[in-house]
Enzyme design. Structure first.
Site, PDB file in Angstrom:
ATOM      1  N   THR A 129       0.832  -1.213   0.000  1.00 43.79           N
ATOM      2  CA  THR A 129       0.000   0.000   0.000  1.00 43.79           C
ATOM      3  C   THR A 129       0.869   1.267   0.000  1.00 43.79           C
ATOM      4  O   THR A 129       1.932   1.307   0.624  1.00 43.79           O
ATOM      5  CB  THR A 129      -0.911  -0.006   1.244  1.00 43.79           C
ATOM      6  OG1 THR A 129      -1.574  -1.268   1.304  1.00 43.79           O
ATOM      7  CG2 THR A 129      -1.936   1.104   1.196  1.00 43.79           C
ATOM      8  N   GLU A 130       0.366   2.268  -0.702  1.00 44.26           N
ATOM      9  CA  GLU A 130       1.058   3.570  -0.745  1.00 44.26           C
ATOM     10  C   GLU A 130       0.071   4.662  -0.365  1.00 44.26           C
ATOM     11  O   GLU A 130      -1.144   4.432  -0.376  1.00 44.26           O
ATOM     12  CB  GLU A 130       1.583   3.818  -2.168  1.00 44.26           C
ATOM     13  CG  GLU A 130       2.594   2.766  -2.595  1.00 44.26           C
ATOM     14  CD  GLU A 130       3.196   3.045  -3.968  1.00 44.26           C
ATOM     15  OE1 GLU A 130       2.686   3.928  -4.685  1.00 44.26           O
ATOM     16  OE2 GLU A 130       4.182   2.361  -4.291  1.00 44.26           O
ATOM     17  N   PRO A 131       0.557   5.868  -0.072  1.00 47.14           N
ATOM     18  CA  PRO A 131      -0.384   6.937   0.259  1.00 47.14           C
ATOM     19  C   PRO A 131      -1.433   7.144  -0.841  1.00 47.14           C
ATOM     20  O   PRO A 131      -2.572   7.466  -0.564  1.00 47.14           O
ATOM     21  CB  PRO A 131       0.525   8.159   0.418  1.00 47.14           C
ATOM     22  CG  PRO A 131       1.853   7.579   0.824  1.00 47.14           C
ATOM     23  CD  PRO A 131       1.967   6.270   0.102  1.00 47.14           C
ATOM     24  N   GLY A 134      -4.112   1.950  -2.670  1.00 47.30           N
ATOM     25  CA  GLY A 134      -4.449   0.890  -1.715  1.00 47.30           C
ATOM     26  C   GLY A 134      -5.107  -0.258  -2.445  1.00 47.30           C
ATOM     27  O   GLY A 134      -4.433  -1.180  -2.915  1.00 47.30           O
ATOM     28  N   ILE A 160       2.125   0.188   7.092  1.00 47.30           N
ATOM     29  CA  ILE A 160       2.851  -1.082   7.071  1.00 47.30           C
ATOM     30  C   ILE A 160       2.923  -1.704   8.473  1.00 47.30           C
ATOM     31  O   ILE A 160       3.521  -1.137   9.400  1.00 47.30           O
ATOM     32  CB  ILE A 160       4.277  -0.880   6.483  1.00 47.30           C
ATOM     33  CG1 ILE A 160       4.172  -0.239   5.085  1.00 47.30           C
ATOM     34  CG2 ILE A 160       5.032  -2.210   6.424  1.00 47.30           C
ATOM     35  CD1 ILE A 160       3.241  -0.944   4.095  1.00 47.30           C
ATOM     36  N   GLU A 244      -3.459 -14.390   3.072  1.00 49.15           N
ATOM     37  CA  GLU A 244      -3.778 -13.282   3.980  1.00 49.15           C
ATOM     38  C   GLU A 244      -5.275 -13.259   4.272  1.00 49.15           C
ATOM     39  O   GLU A 244      -5.704 -13.058   5.414  1.00 49.15           O
ATOM     40  CB  GLU A 244      -3.341 -11.956   3.345  1.00 49.15           C
ATOM     41  CG  GLU A 244      -3.572 -10.771   4.275  1.00 49.15           C
ATOM     42  CD  GLU A 244      -3.057  -9.442   3.707  1.00 49.15           C
ATOM     43  OE1 GLU A 244      -2.633  -9.398   2.532  1.00 49.15           O
ATOM     44  OE2 GLU A 244      -3.093  -8.444   4.453  1.00 49.15           O
ATOM     45  N   GLY A 342     -23.216  -0.097  29.387  1.00 48.66           N
ATOM     46  CA  GLY A 342     -22.152   0.907  29.553  1.00 48.66           C
ATOM     47  C   GLY A 342     -20.793   0.288  29.822  1.00 48.66           C
ATOM     48  O   GLY A 342     -19.761   0.799  29.387  1.00 48.66           O
ATOM     49  N   GLY A 365      -6.127  -6.510   3.585  1.00 54.07           N
ATOM     50  CA  GLY A 365      -6.085  -7.686   2.693  1.00 54.07           C
ATOM     51  C   GLY A 365      -7.155  -7.647   1.626  1.00 54.07           C
ATOM     52  O   GLY A 365      -7.466  -8.667   1.000  1.00 54.07           O
ATOM     53  N   GLY A 366      -7.734  -6.468   1.369  1.00 50.88           N
ATOM     54  CA  GLY A 366      -8.812  -6.327   0.379  1.00 50.88           C
ATOM     55  C   GLY A 366     -10.103  -5.958   1.097  1.00 50.88           C
ATOM     56  O   GLY A 366     -10.568  -6.696   1.956  1.00 50.88           O
TER      57      GLY A 366
HETATM   58  C1  LIG Z   1      -3.874  -1.318  10.542  1.00 47.48           C
HETATM   59  C2  LIG Z   1      -3.543  -1.530   9.096  1.00 47.48           C
HETATM   60  C3  LIG Z   1      -2.545  -2.410   8.748  1.00 47.48           C
HETATM   61  C4  LIG Z   1      -2.185  -2.575   7.400  1.00 47.48           C
HETATM   62  N1  LIG Z   1      -1.097  -3.355   7.085  1.00 47.48           N
HETATM   63  C5  LIG Z   1      -0.624  -3.338   5.821  1.00 47.48           C
HETATM   64  C6  LIG Z   1       0.624  -3.972   5.494  1.00 47.48           C
HETATM   65  O1  LIG Z   1       1.285  -4.571   6.349  1.00 47.48           O
HETATM   66  N2  LIG Z   1       1.085  -3.887   4.214  1.00 47.48           N
HETATM   67  C7  LIG Z   1       0.388  -3.225   3.245  1.00 47.48           C
HETATM   68  O2  LIG Z   1       0.860  -3.182   2.110  1.00 47.48           O
HETATM   69  N3  LIG Z   1      -0.813  -2.620   3.503  1.00 47.48           N
HETATM   70  C8  LIG Z   1      -1.315  -2.654   4.769  1.00 47.48           C
HETATM   71  N4  LIG Z   1      -2.506  -2.026   5.064  1.00 47.48           N
HETATM   72  C9  LIG Z   1      -3.240  -1.359   4.002  1.00 47.48           C
HETATM   73  C10 LIG Z   1      -4.550  -2.024   3.622  1.00 47.48           C
HETATM   74  O3  LIG Z   1      -4.286  -3.200   2.885  1.00 47.48           O
HETATM   75  C11 LIG Z   1      -5.365  -0.981   2.830  1.00 47.48           C
HETATM   76  O4  LIG Z   1      -5.821  -0.028   3.774  1.00 47.48           O
HETATM   77  C12 LIG Z   1      -6.526  -1.584   2.085  1.00 47.48           C
HETATM   78  O5  LIG Z   1      -6.079  -2.395   1.030  1.00 47.48           O
HETATM   79  C13 LIG Z   1      -7.446  -0.486   1.489  1.00 47.48           C
HETATM   80  O6  LIG Z   1      -6.716   0.455   0.784  1.00 47.48           O
HETATM   81  P1  LIG Z   1      -6.893   2.024   1.119  1.00 47.48           P
HETATM   82  O7  LIG Z   1      -6.776   2.202   2.580  1.00 47.48           O
HETATM   83  O8  LIG Z   1      -5.956   2.784   0.281  1.00 47.48           O
HETATM   84  O9  LIG Z   1      -8.379   2.370   0.712  1.00 47.48           O
HETATM   85  P2  LIG Z   1      -8.890   2.726  -0.751  1.00 47.48           P
HETATM   86  O10 LIG Z   1      -8.387   1.750  -1.732  1.00 47.48           O
HETATM   87  O11 LIG Z   1      -8.616   4.172  -0.987  1.00 47.48           O
HETATM   88  O12 LIG Z   1     -10.442   2.525  -0.585  1.00 47.48           O
HETATM   89  C14 LIG Z   1     -11.310   3.495   0.011  1.00 47.48           C
HETATM   90  C15 LIG Z   1     -12.740   3.007  -0.195  1.00 47.48           C
HETATM   91  O13 LIG Z   1     -13.030   2.928  -1.600  1.00 47.48           O
HETATM   92  C16 LIG Z   1     -13.505   1.623  -1.896  1.00 47.48           C
HETATM   93  N5  LIG Z   1     -13.074   1.233  -3.235  1.00 47.48           N
HETATM   94  C17 LIG Z   1     -11.841   1.335  -3.777  1.00 47.48           C
HETATM   95  N6  LIG Z   1     -11.833   0.839  -5.025  1.00 47.48           N
HETATM   96  C18 LIG Z   1     -13.070   0.384  -5.270  1.00 47.48           C
HETATM   97  C19 LIG Z   1     -13.705  -0.247  -6.387  1.00 47.48           C
HETATM   98  N7  LIG Z   1     -13.033  -0.537  -7.494  1.00 47.48           N
HETATM   99  N8  LIG Z   1     -15.011  -0.560  -6.288  1.00 47.48           N
HETATM  100  C20 LIG Z   1     -15.712  -0.275  -5.172  1.00 47.48           C
HETATM  101  N9  LIG Z   1     -15.174   0.319  -4.089  1.00 47.48           N
HETATM  102  C21 LIG Z   1     -13.876   0.648  -4.133  1.00 47.48           C
HETATM  103  C22 LIG Z   1     -12.891   0.728  -0.844  1.00 47.48           C
HETATM  104  O14 LIG Z   1     -13.607  -0.479  -0.714  1.00 47.48           O
HETATM  105  C23 LIG Z   1     -12.978   1.610   0.379  1.00 47.48           C
HETATM  106  O15 LIG Z   1     -14.257   1.545   0.915  1.00 47.48           O
HETATM  107  C24 LIG Z   1      -2.902  -1.879   6.389  1.00 47.48           C
HETATM  108  C25 LIG Z   1      -3.948  -1.021   6.752  1.00 47.48           C
HETATM  109  C26 LIG Z   1      -4.253  -0.816   8.079  1.00 47.48           C
HETATM  110  C27 LIG Z   1      -5.328   0.183   8.421  1.00 47.48           C
END
Ligand SMILES: Cc1cc2nc3c(=O)[nH]c(=O)nc-3n(C[C@H](O)[C@H](O)[C@H](O)COP(=O)(O)OP(=O)(O)OC[C@H]3O[C@@H](n4cnc5c(N)ncnc54)[C@H](O)[C@@H]3O)c2cc1C
Length: 381
Positions: A129-131, A134, A160, A244, A342, A365-366
């Site tokens: 994942t990147e900023p 995702g 991460i 995962e 409560g 994980g999706g």
């Molecule tokens: C505590 C924590 C631990 C994590 N650990 C890791 C790690 O170890 N390594 C790593 O690489 N990542 C990690 N992640 C990242 C995680 O996998 C992502 O947060 C996740 O995949 C969602 O990506 P995003 O946050 O960018 O949300 P986005 O992709 O921006 O999604 C935002 C919303 O838009 C929806 N959306 C996006 N695309 C579509 C589409 N095509 N159709 C319908 N809806 C859509 C999503 O379902 C979601 O509701 C972690 C995240 C957290 C919070």
């Protein structure tokens, strides 16, 4: 009963006992403190490595102890009994970052990067994942440009798990053009110049796992750290997702199970309007619904796991199982909190933590929506 399939045998039950004792001795007494500290001691990786917990399911040749998926499931179920999914996620970051090394790596890469992690000497994270990317993994923008014997890697990774103190990152980078075909996987060691880490990110749940943003500023990574060929990264990432998603489903089911157990205990001991809560039919029915959902979800996940173990393609089913398990854990943790009234809202109750920790399971994980995209593509074929 003839035809009854048991998922767990003697070996699984022995392992369950070992992990249960480890959790009772090394984790549970300290969990509240670690939750507040936002991490558990690094030493716990060593202890889990020594106890053989990190090696479960991995090949003997690289320090693993082999075994089927149900050994891993038994282990995760017992670890979850500590009541902090953050500890389980932190200890388990190897389970998302090591499989791509085994799947795509050379003998040399496997021997260098896997044994120290299974021993608990090194911490391994997965950086996808990147900023700005995702769910849409194919749009990552961290670049790796080959210069002689190195890739020069520039970009950032977000959210991460174990990222604050990981020694190595299995990292998705762009070595080619746009889209999934341009993605590769590199193992980047945190000691590499230009690699830096944010403060621990403050989260709703999973407090005991350290989560970080990682910055890669012209990191020089040896070409020997490329997993497989250039352009094979997306393949490695999607293979890894099944594993995962299975683990997250097991975590969701255990979150539900613990919330149900806590609720049953509470209802047995509590009174309202002068009578035991158990005498209230509404409460009993709520508990019956919770128990039914937990049972159904667990059986579904076990069945899918058994098919994965038998080598069957379960991409659609594991996506369904993850969404179902998370739907159940959303409902069951919510109902448990309601039953506690409560008290469920206070930091002193386990159901409060279960409710918070649960929330990430349908995102990591999706997301739910991405799982539904996967399912819809496969049911319309
Ligand atoms: C505590 C924590 C631990 C994590 N650990 C890791 C790690 O170890 N390594 C790593 O690489 N990542 C990690 N992640 C990242 C995680 O996998 C992502 O947060 C996740 O995949 C969602 O990506 P995003 O946050 O960018 O949300 P986005 O992709 O921006 O999604 C935002 C919303 O838009 C929806 N959306 C996006 N695309 C579509 C589409 N095509 N159709 C319908 N809806 C859509 C999503 O379902 C979601 O509701 C972690 C995240 C957290 C919070």
């Amino acid at each position: 009963m003839s035809g009854l399939q048991e998922y767990f045998g003697e070996r699984h039950n022995r392992l369950r006992q070992t992990v249960r004792k480890f959790v009772e001795r090394e984790i549970t007494p300290f969990v509240d403190e670690w939750e507040l500290q936002g991490e558990f001691p690094r030493e716990l990786y060593h202890k889990a490595g020594e106890a053989g917990i990190l090696a479960i399911g991995y090949p003997d040749a690289y320090g693993g102890s082999g075994g089927d998926l149900f050994l891993k499931i038994a282990c995760v179920e017992e670890l979850m009994r500590c009541g902090s999914a953050g500890v389980v996620a932190g200890l388990g970051s190897l389970d998302i970052s090591v499989p791509p090394i085994l799947f795509l790596g050379t003998e040399d890469q496997k021997s260098r990067f896997v044994p120290p992690v299974l021993k608990g000497d090194k911490i391994s994270s997965l950086g996808i994942t990147e900023p700005g990317a995702g769910s849409d993994v194919a749009s990552i923008s961290t670049t790796a440009v080959r210069q002689g014997n190195h890739y020069v890697v520039t970009g950032a990774k977000m959210f991460i798990t174990s990222g604050v103190r990981a020694d190595q990152l299995t990292c998705a980078v762009r070595t080619g053009g746009q889209g999934y075909e341009g993605i590769s996987l590199l193992v980047i060691e945190s000691a590499t110049q230009g690699y830096s880490v944010s403060e621990k990110l403050k989260k709703l749940g999973w407090w005991a796992s350290d989560t970080a943003q990682i910055f890669l500023d012209e990191c020089q990574v040896p070409v020997e750290n490329l997993l497989g060929q250039e352009g094979q990264g997306f393949y490695g990432i999607t293979e890894n997702f099944q594993n995962e998603r299975l683990q997250l489903s097991v975590m969701a089911n255990m979150t539900s199970q613990l919330a149900l157990e806590e609720s049953l205990k509470y209802v047995r001991e509590s009174e309202s309007f002068g009578k035991s809560l158990w005498k209230s039919q509404v409460t009993r029915h709520k508990l019956s619904d919770m128990a039914t959902l937990v049972e159904a979800s667990r059986e579904f996940v076990y069945r899918v796991a058994a098919k994965i173990d038998a080598g069957k393609n379960q991409v659609k089913e594991i996506s369904m199982a993850k969404n179902f398990a998370c739907m159940v854990s959303d409902k069951v943790t919510g109902d448990a909190l309601e039953i506690f009234g409560g008290l469920g809202y206070l930091r002193t109750s386990l159901v409060e933590r279960l409710y918070r920790d649960n929330r990430i399971l349908s995102i990591g994980g999706g997301t739910q929506e991405i799982m539904k995209e996967v399912i819809s593509k496969l049911i319309f074929r």
